[in-house]
Motif scaffolding. Sequence first.
Motif, mmCIF file in Angstrom:
data_model
loop_
_atom_site.group_PDB
_atom_site.id
_atom_site.type_symbol
_atom_site.label_atom_id
_atom_site.label_comp_id
_atom_site.label_asym_id
_atom_site.label_seq_id
_atom_site.Cartn_x
_atom_site.Cartn_y
_atom_site.Cartn_z
ATOM 1 N N GLY A 122 50.722 -25.388 1.363
ATOM 2 C CA GLY A 122 49.424 -25.479 2.022
ATOM 3 C C GLY A 122 49.597 -25.628 3.507
ATOM 4 N N LEU A 123 48.497 -25.571 4.216
ATOM 5 C CA LEU A 123 48.511 -25.606 5.674
ATOM 6 C C LEU A 123 47.380 -26.511 6.146
ATOM 7 N N ASN A 124 47.679 -27.363 7.123
ATOM 8 C CA ASN A 124 46.678 -28.264 7.670
ATOM 9 C C ASN A 124 46.674 -28.189 9.187
ATOM 10 N N ARG A 125 45.544 -28.517 9.776
ATOM 11 C CA ARG A 125 45.492 -28.661 11.225
ATOM 12 C C ARG A 125 46.273 -29.900 11.631
ATOM 13 N N PHE A 136 46.398 -33.639 2.954
ATOM 14 C CA PHE A 136 47.641 -34.394 2.835
ATOM 15 C C PHE A 136 48.116 -34.854 4.205
ATOM 16 N N SER A 137 47.856 -34.061 5.221
ATOM 17 C CA SER A 137 48.204 -34.455 6.588
ATOM 18 C C SER A 137 47.471 -35.740 6.973
ATOM 19 N N MET A 143 52.773 -27.346 7.979
ATOM 20 C CA MET A 143 52.976 -26.789 6.644
ATOM 21 C C MET A 143 53.280 -27.892 5.637
ATOM 22 N N ARG A 144 52.892 -27.649 4.406
ATOM 23 C CA ARG A 144 53.172 -28.568 3.295
ATOM 24 C C ARG A 144 54.312 -27.989 2.476
ATOM 25 N N PHE A 145 55.435 -28.725 2.376
ATOM 26 C CA PHE A 145 56.620 -28.326 1.606
ATOM 27 C C PHE A 145 57.146 -26.937 1.993
ATOM 28 N N PRO A 146 57.452 -26.703 3.262
ATOM 29 C CA PRO A 146 58.037 -25.399 3.614
ATOM 30 C C PRO A 146 59.469 -25.276 3.116
#
Length: 540
Positions: A491-494, A286-287, A504-507
């Motif tokens: 979720g988590l992305n670089r 998503f990033s 972070m995705r939707f923290p």
Amino acid sequence: MRAFSELLDRLVLTPSRNGKLTLMRDYFAATPDPDRGYALAALTGGLDIVNLKAGTIRALAMERIDEVLFGYSYDYVGDLAETVSLVWPESENADAVPEPALADVVETLQATSRASAPEKFVAFMDALDTSGRYALIKLMTGGMRIGVSARLAKQALADFGGVDVTEIEELWHGLEVPYQPLFDWLEKKTPKPERLANALYRPVMLATPLEEPDYGRILPDEYRAEWKWDGIRVQVSSEGGIHRLYTRTGDDISATFPDLLGTIDFEAVLDGELLVGVPGEHVGTFSDLQQRLNRKSVPEKLKRDYPVFVRIYDLLMQEGEDLRGMPFDARRARLEQFMGELDADRFDLSAQITYEDVADLDRKRLDPPHPVIEGVMLKHKDSPYVTGRPKGPWFKWKRDPFTVDAVLMYAQRGHGKRSSLYSDFTFGVWDEIDGALQLVPVGKAYFGFTDEELKRIDKFVRDNTIDRFGPVRSVRANRENGLVLEIAFEGLNRSARHKSGVAMRFPRVSRLRWDKPTAEADTLESLKALLPATGPADVI
């Protein structure tokens, strides 16, 4: 202008959804044309006028008030539009100048060049009262930020006319500001406008979360399962040579993805997920997709580095035939036949998952074959494609969110009804830097807590401020002192844009850990352990 400014004031101060709907419905009923049409355009983001940057408005205000006093005022109020509207000096001849109507303001600004916009802005500011000035600034900065979405404004319009909101949404992109034919129809003066353009938006069907009481009804013979991908839900609409790409809420994002629309050579309306990558080779995070979102122009390099495609879920229209009333299985069969007409580099078919029972599906949900999958979708074999979120035909079963214990580092005041409270929080985790443990920011959150919890956090920020950077407060946060927040995220992305290297995705704040010592918060190393694998595993 006065009625519009009063509407904005009341919307800001009204927290409930029903309250906001009532305010807008009453405004549409009491306000004449074309003012109500321009107000509707402003609320839905469809107003085309010259915009002033916030910095220009601030500079114009500081020409009229001491800079230090303005800084103190802005720091206290926390919102630029509200601050400028309050401190702007009253004109000496304000009583002699009639207050302009909303239509006068909008039509003047539509005919104004960017160079002369500040002069027109000042003239209107001098002719308006405090509420009118606030409304004018909101118009000219292009962002209402009053807790009203375009969907909510359309619902108020539907309530006003006694029609279903889907009827308005299906007409919306064929209408022009100030929406005179729409209001005439809603007031029963004229028949409903016919379809005013090709490739219009069709309201999407949504799923409800699958909960334990419904597990027993999930049988392979009844429900078809598909992966739920972490992109953005889109609708591809192509009719009469017109091609459009819409978000699930009906926003037209066609201009952002010319490389995708340029490959369309079919007459159909498709429902799917917009993803970065190449079908069968790679699916980005998503990033990665965010690199392509919300852009007015798309450089060729960006299109090459972040190609997009749509993973197709459903076929709504084909060659002018409306398929939405057909059972899901029948639409799926038509879709499978239709896929041969699509560019295989830009469109592919969402695969169905075979499963023995709900327990088997649960195991697959918790261990998906790709890191960009966030769960599964379940669709009843006989379900027609209907608008809204009916319970039963479609379910979504997402993976459980990740959680991390982080330490509050910075706080900023919110907007609207939160403008007097610190409600936007930056949090961090521990990382070893030069042989010592230090907090590294890893994200921001501004929801997930109750009003009562927000008051407690606000008091903590005020009692523990150690430094100030404009509207931002740095709070006490070390191994002995601070507030631990349990953060949930999808979720988590670089990320090369963040110092921590992760995004972070939707923290959101899931719990306040008043009981937990800051020294026991998580580390960056443990957070990075949650990063998805890269490379060949991304192919699907």
